[in-house]
Write an enzyme that holds these catalytic residues in place. Structure first.
Site, PDB file in Angstrom:
ATOM      1  N   PRO A   1      -3.849   0.207  18.892  1.00 18.46           N
ATOM      2  CA  PRO A   1      -3.623  -0.231  17.508  1.00 18.46           C
ATOM      3  C   PRO A   1      -3.718   0.870  16.447  1.00 18.46           C
ATOM      4  O   PRO A   1      -3.450   0.609  15.270  1.00 18.46           O
ATOM      5  CB  PRO A   1      -4.722  -1.284  17.288  1.00 18.46           C
ATOM      6  CG  PRO A   1      -5.745  -1.026  18.333  1.00 18.46           C
ATOM      7  CD  PRO A   1      -5.054  -0.391  19.485  1.00 18.46           C
TER       8      PRO A   1
ATOM      9  N   TYR B   1      -8.938   5.739   7.886  1.00 20.47           N
ATOM     10  CA  TYR B   1      -9.029   6.057   9.318  1.00 20.47           C
ATOM     11  C   TYR B   1     -10.025   7.208   9.455  1.00 20.47           C
ATOM     12  O   TYR B   1      -9.810   8.271   8.890  1.00 20.47           O
ATOM     13  CB  TYR B   1      -7.673   6.497   9.868  1.00 20.47           C
ATOM     14  CG  TYR B   1      -6.641   5.389   9.982  1.00 20.47           C
ATOM     15  CD1 TYR B   1      -5.871   5.013   8.889  1.00 20.47           C
ATOM     16  CD2 TYR B   1      -6.424   4.734  11.196  1.00 20.47           C
ATOM     17  CE1 TYR B   1      -4.917   4.000   8.994  1.00 20.47           C
ATOM     18  CE2 TYR B   1      -5.477   3.728  11.320  1.00 20.47           C
ATOM     19  CZ  TYR B   1      -4.722   3.367  10.212  1.00 20.47           C
ATOM     20  OH  TYR B   1      -3.785   2.376  10.329  1.00 20.47           O
TER      21      TYR B   1
ATOM     22  N   HIS C   1       0.842  -1.203   0.000  1.00 21.34           N
ATOM     23  CA  HIS C   1       0.000   0.000   0.000  1.00 21.34           C
ATOM     24  C   HIS C   1       0.873   1.247   0.000  1.00 21.34           C
ATOM     25  O   HIS C   1       1.754   1.384   0.841  1.00 21.34           O
ATOM     26  CB  HIS C   1      -0.913   0.021   1.233  1.00 21.34           C
ATOM     27  CG  HIS C   1      -2.133  -0.830   1.085  1.00 21.34           C
ATOM     28  ND1 HIS C   1      -3.291  -0.601   1.785  1.00 21.34           N
ATOM     29  CD2 HIS C   1      -2.377  -1.902   0.299  1.00 21.34           C
ATOM     30  CE1 HIS C   1      -4.201  -1.493   1.442  1.00 21.34           C
ATOM     31  NE2 HIS C   1      -3.670  -2.308   0.548  1.00 21.34           N
TER      32      HIS C   1
ATOM     33  N   LYS D   1       1.310  -0.361  15.052  1.00 20.96           N
ATOM     34  CA  LYS D   1       2.716  -0.494  15.440  1.00 20.96           C
ATOM     35  C   LYS D   1       3.062  -1.749  16.252  1.00 20.96           C
ATOM     36  O   LYS D   1       4.231  -2.140  16.338  1.00 20.96           O
ATOM     37  CB  LYS D   1       3.150   0.733  16.260  1.00 20.96           C
ATOM     38  CG  LYS D   1       3.249   1.997  15.453  1.00 20.96           C
ATOM     39  CD  LYS D   1       4.519   2.027  14.627  1.00 20.96           C
ATOM     40  CE  LYS D   1       4.446   2.974  13.453  1.00 20.96           C
ATOM     41  NZ  LYS D   1       4.162   2.356  12.170  1.00 20.96           N
TER      42      LYS D   1
ATOM     43  N   TYR E   1       4.376   6.378  10.272  1.00 20.91           N
ATOM     44  CA  TYR E   1       3.465   5.295   9.878  1.00 20.91           C
ATOM     45  C   TYR E   1       4.220   4.201   9.112  1.00 20.91           C
ATOM     46  O   TYR E   1       3.989   3.010   9.355  1.00 20.91           O
ATOM     47  CB  TYR E   1       2.313   5.858   9.029  1.00 20.91           C
ATOM     48  CG  TYR E   1       1.189   4.858   8.853  1.00 20.91           C
ATOM     49  CD1 TYR E   1       0.170   4.753   9.795  1.00 20.91           C
ATOM     50  CD2 TYR E   1       1.163   4.003   7.743  1.00 20.91           C
ATOM     51  CE1 TYR E   1      -0.849   3.812   9.656  1.00 20.91           C
ATOM     52  CE2 TYR E   1       0.148   3.062   7.596  1.00 20.91           C
ATOM     53  CZ  TYR E   1      -0.856   2.973   8.549  1.00 20.91           C
ATOM     54  OH  TYR E   1      -1.847   2.035   8.408  1.00 20.91           O
TER      55      TYR E   1
HETATM   56  P1  RFL Z   1       1.304 -12.384  21.346  1.00 21.68           P
HETATM   57  O1  RFL Z   1       0.791 -12.342  19.940  1.00 21.68           O
HETATM   58  O2  RFL Z   1       0.370 -11.999  22.426  1.00 21.68           O
HETATM   59  O3  RFL Z   1       1.871 -13.839  21.604  1.00 21.68           O
HETATM   60  C1  RFL Z   1       2.288 -14.265  22.892  1.00 21.68           C
HETATM   61  C2  RFL Z   1       2.175 -15.764  22.955  1.00 21.68           C
HETATM   62  O4  RFL Z   1       2.647 -16.212  24.225  1.00 21.68           O
HETATM   63  C3  RFL Z   1       1.772 -17.225  24.706  1.00 21.68           C
HETATM   64  N1  RFL Z   1       1.872 -17.283  26.172  1.00 21.68           N
HETATM   65  C4  RFL Z   1       2.516 -18.269  26.828  1.00 21.68           C
HETATM   66  N2  RFL Z   1       3.172 -19.342  26.399  1.00 21.68           N
HETATM   67  C5  RFL Z   1       3.713 -20.169  27.345  1.00 21.68           C
HETATM   68  N3  RFL Z   1       3.604 -19.958  28.688  1.00 21.68           N
HETATM   69  C6  RFL Z   1       2.953 -18.869  29.153  1.00 21.68           C
HETATM   70  N4  RFL Z   1       2.853 -18.650  30.460  1.00 21.68           N
HETATM   71  C7  RFL Z   1       2.375 -17.982  28.212  1.00 21.68           C
HETATM   72  N5  RFL Z   1       1.669 -16.826  28.323  1.00 21.68           N
HETATM   73  C8  RFL Z   1       1.368 -16.433  27.087  1.00 21.68           C
HETATM   74  C9  RFL Z   1       0.399 -16.780  24.216  1.00 21.68           C
HETATM   75  O5  RFL Z   1      -0.512 -17.870  24.159  1.00 21.68           O
HETATM   76  C10 RFL Z   1       0.731 -16.222  22.829  1.00 21.68           C
HETATM   77  O6  RFL Z   1       0.639 -17.209  21.832  1.00 21.68           O
HETATM   78  O7  RFL Z   1       2.592 -11.450  21.510  1.00 21.68           O
HETATM   79  P2  RFL Z   1       3.792 -11.150  20.464  1.00 21.68           P
HETATM   80  O8  RFL Z   1       4.284 -12.427  19.847  1.00 21.68           O
HETATM   81  O9  RFL Z   1       4.734 -10.256  21.163  1.00 21.68           O
HETATM   82  O10 RFL Z   1       3.086 -10.371  19.251  1.00 21.68           O
HETATM   83  C11 RFL Z   1       2.574  -9.067  19.434  1.00 21.68           C
HETATM   84  C12 RFL Z   1       1.423  -8.814  18.457  1.00 21.68           C
HETATM   85  O11 RFL Z   1       0.506  -9.882  18.562  1.00 21.68           O
HETATM   86  C13 RFL Z   1       0.703  -7.484  18.737  1.00 21.68           C
HETATM   87  O12 RFL Z   1       1.629  -6.467  19.030  1.00 21.68           O
HETATM   88  C14 RFL Z   1      -0.155  -7.008  17.546  1.00 21.68           C
HETATM   89  O13 RFL Z   1      -1.196  -7.911  17.285  1.00 21.68           O
HETATM   90  C15 RFL Z   1      -0.729  -5.626  17.809  1.00 21.68           C
HETATM   91  N6  RFL Z   1      -1.630  -5.175  16.736  1.00 21.68           N
HETATM   92  C16 RFL Z   1      -1.137  -4.605  15.570  1.00 21.68           C
HETATM   93  N7  RFL Z   1       0.194  -4.514  15.370  1.00 21.68           N
HETATM   94  C17 RFL Z   1       0.696  -4.021  14.191  1.00 21.68           C
HETATM   95  O14 RFL Z   1       1.921  -3.931  14.045  1.00 21.68           O
HETATM   96  N8  RFL Z   1      -0.125  -3.629  13.146  1.00 21.68           N
HETATM   97  C18 RFL Z   1      -1.486  -3.697  13.272  1.00 21.68           C
HETATM   98  O15 RFL Z   1      -2.176  -3.400  12.294  1.00 21.68           O
HETATM   99  C19 RFL Z   1      -2.032  -4.173  14.527  1.00 21.68           C
HETATM  100  N9  RFL Z   1      -3.354  -4.267  14.695  1.00 21.68           N
HETATM  101  C20 RFL Z   1      -3.020  -5.272  16.904  1.00 21.68           C
HETATM  102  C21 RFL Z   1      -3.872  -4.804  15.855  1.00 21.68           C
HETATM  103  C22 RFL Z   1      -3.580  -5.833  18.064  1.00 21.68           C
HETATM  104  C23 RFL Z   1      -4.945  -5.900  18.206  1.00 21.68           C
HETATM  105  N10 RFL Z   1      -5.447  -6.495  19.402  1.00 21.68           N
HETATM  106  C24 RFL Z   1      -6.488  -7.423  19.446  1.00 21.68           C
HETATM  107  C25 RFL Z   1      -4.741  -6.306  20.635  1.00 21.68           C
HETATM  108  C26 RFL Z   1      -5.233  -4.868  15.982  1.00 21.68           C
HETATM  109  C27 RFL Z   1      -5.789  -5.401  17.170  1.00 21.68           C
HETATM  110  C28 RFL Z   1      -7.297  -5.400  17.261  1.00 21.68           C
HETATM  111  C1  PHB Z   2      -5.839  -4.297  10.885  1.00 22.85           C
HETATM  112  O1  PHB Z   2      -5.982  -4.519   9.654  1.00 22.85           O
HETATM  113  O2  PHB Z   2      -6.142  -5.153  11.729  1.00 22.85           O
HETATM  114  C2  PHB Z   2      -5.340  -2.984  11.332  1.00 22.85           C
HETATM  115  C3  PHB Z   2      -4.870  -2.087  10.385  1.00 22.85           C
HETATM  116  C4  PHB Z   2      -4.405  -0.844  10.796  1.00 22.85           C
HETATM  117  C5  PHB Z   2      -4.425  -0.505  12.131  1.00 22.85           C
HETATM  118  C6  PHB Z   2      -4.883  -1.417  13.070  1.00 22.85           C
HETATM  119  C7  PHB Z   2      -5.346  -2.678  12.669  1.00 22.85           C
HETATM  120  O3  PHB Z   2      -3.998   0.715  12.514  1.00 22.85           O
END
Ligand code: RFL
Ligand code: PHB
Length: 389
Positions: free
Chosen positions: A293, A201, A73, A297, A384
């Site tokens: 989110p 957004y 994108h 990042k 971004y």
């Molecule tokens: P995770 O993905 O939470 O994975 C951690 C893993 O550790 C396990 N765990 C354990 N395992 C063994 N023993 C234990 N005691 C444990 N405790 C926990 C868990 O089961 C899990 O599998 O962390 P990690 O790997 O650091 O990854 C981070 C990302 O998942 C997170 O930062 C992103 O999803 C955030 N995020 C976004 N980030 C972006 O860069 N771009 C985006 O567009 C974006 N959109 C988002 C997001 C996060 C969202 N939510 C739901 C918080 C959109 C949303 C809605």
């Molecule tokens: C997503 O596609 O899940 C998403 C994209 C951009 C954001 C947050 C989440 O800023």
């Protein structure tokens, strides 16, 4: 007792990516994940990868599917007062982002780990860390009713916000910084074509909205919601009606609706734990920090932590331990900049429940300034697309 050079706790994107990179360096790492692979893949999360994250995934040798199915994108739209304004990321910075779901990336990494026969324990219960402050760390866990113990050189805490690694550090050794926002995001995934070919957004009096996507046929939409809201109270019809109400009329008219594949509510918070290393224990990704989110990042910060940690461990096993000393400061320097950007974009785009008319006018003035100022737009765009690491 089993033995490994590194024990990685957590099989989300941080842990899996670190495991893949360490394997490339010939470092022997065991990965322990509390849940099943299906459970990990069932969490719908990030969608936007910075160029540096894309490059790291390529370095890890797991980029084939991302390179064929990911969508580059060049920009996105900021929408307010019913008008869409394009932010041309590529013209402003010479860089672009890649839309590729965290679920797909996680699946690619799991597949690569399995293909390479790297040691992985799913459903590892009661993970406990010992000796990380000395020279001989150990990790114990229960699998299929049996207790196991692994001795190692280092522990990588990649176990997310609710994990055991950060919680194992005595409170007097760790400083926590936190800001909780008074709202959440209600997300919906559906097999319908996205309303626009790029992300939108939206700032609206009814609350923030985001139109994102996973492919040309799969959309991901978000609505700012109250913290008291429950997913069960949002029918698909109610979601689509609210999305249409927050979009400009022309976009609402072209919104394609359909049954949801998934719906969930995520609270928004900013959080940083300092430092990110305690002796032979490292924290990486959501275990160490959370961003709201809005700036996309979280996953990208996890990737930069992993890059620094990989470099530090790789150098250590080649005889240079200095990277380990510097890991925390290096990672935190990038973390705080992304925290600032995510906080800024969140407070710019959301409706705050107790917001008075002054704060509302400030948001509006800032958005108008932004779209009229190439300098301000460039500052937005360079954050971004991702700061270098
Ligand atoms: P995770 O993905 O939470 O994975 C951690 C893993 O550790 C396990 N765990 C354990 N395992 C063994 N023993 C234990 N005691 C444990 N405790 C926990 C868990 O089961 C899990 O599998 O962390 P990690 O790997 O650091 O990854 C981070 C990302 O998942 C997170 O930062 C992103 O999803 C955030 N995020 C976004 N980030 C972006 O860069 N771009 C985006 O567009 C974006 N959109 C988002 C997001 C996060 C969202 N939510 C739901 C918080 C959109 C949303 C809605
Ligand atoms: C997503 O596609 O899940 C998403 C994209 C951009 C954001 C947050 C989440 O800023």
């Amino acid at each position: 007792m089993e033995r490994a050079q590194v024990v990685i706790v957590g099989g989300g994107p941080s842990g899996l990516l670190l495991g893949q990179l360490l394997a490339r360096s010939g470092v022997d790492a065991v990965l322990l994940e509390r849940h099943t692979p299906e459970y990990v893949l069932g969490r719908i999360r990030a969608g936007v990868l910075e160029q540096t994250t894309v490059d790291l995934v390529r370095q890890a040798g797991v980029a084939d599917h991302m390179d064929s199915a990911g969508l580059p994108h060049d920009g996105f739209d900021l929408c307010f007062d019913g008008q869409r304004h394009r932010v041309d990321l590529h013209a402003l910075t010479g860089r672009r982002v890649m839309v590729y779901g965290q679920t797909d990336l996680t699946r690619d990494l799991m597949h690569a780990r399995q293909q390479a026969g790297l040691r992985t324990v799913y459903e590892a219960e009661d993970v406990a860390l010992e000796g990380w402050d000395g020279t001989q760390p150990r990790v114990t866990y229960v699998h299929a009713g049996q207790r196991h113990e692994i001795s190692c050189d280092f522990i990588a805490g990649c176990d997310g916000f609710h994990g055991v690694c950060r919680a194992s550090v005595p409170t007097e050794r760790i400083k926590l910084h936190e800001k909780v926002y008074p709202f959440g995001w209600l997300g919906l995934l559906a097999d319908v074509p996205p309303v626009s070919h790029e992300l939108i957004y939206v700032r609206h009096e009814r609350g923030f909205a985001l139109c994102s996507q996973r492919s040309r046929t799969r959309s991901r939409y978000y609505l700012q919601c109250s913290l008291q809201d429950r997913v069960e109270n949002w029918s698909d019809d109610a979601f689509w009606a609210e999305m249409a109400a927050r979009l400009p009329a022309a976009s609402a008219a072209s919104l394609v609706t359909g049954p949801s594949l998934e719906k969930s509510i995520a609270p928004l918070r900013s959080f940083v734990a300092e430092p990110m290393r305690f002796g032979r224990l490292f924290l990486a990704g959501d275990a160490a920090h959370i961003v709201p989110p809005t700036g996309a990042k979280g996953l990208n910060l996890a990737a930069s932590d992993v890059a620094y940690l990989w470099e530090a461990l790789d150098a250590h096993y080649r005889g240079d331990g200095s990277g380990i000393e510097h890991y925390s400061a290096r990672a935190l320097s990038r973390v705080w900049k992304a925290e600032r950007f995510s906080w800024w974009m969140t407070q710019l785009m959301h409706h705050f429940p107790d917001q008075g008319s002054f704060a509302e006018r400030m948001q509006h003035a800032e958005l108008e300034y932004l779209i009229g100022s190439p300098a301000a737009l460039t500052a937005l765009a360079e954050n971004y697309v991702g700061l270098p690491f």
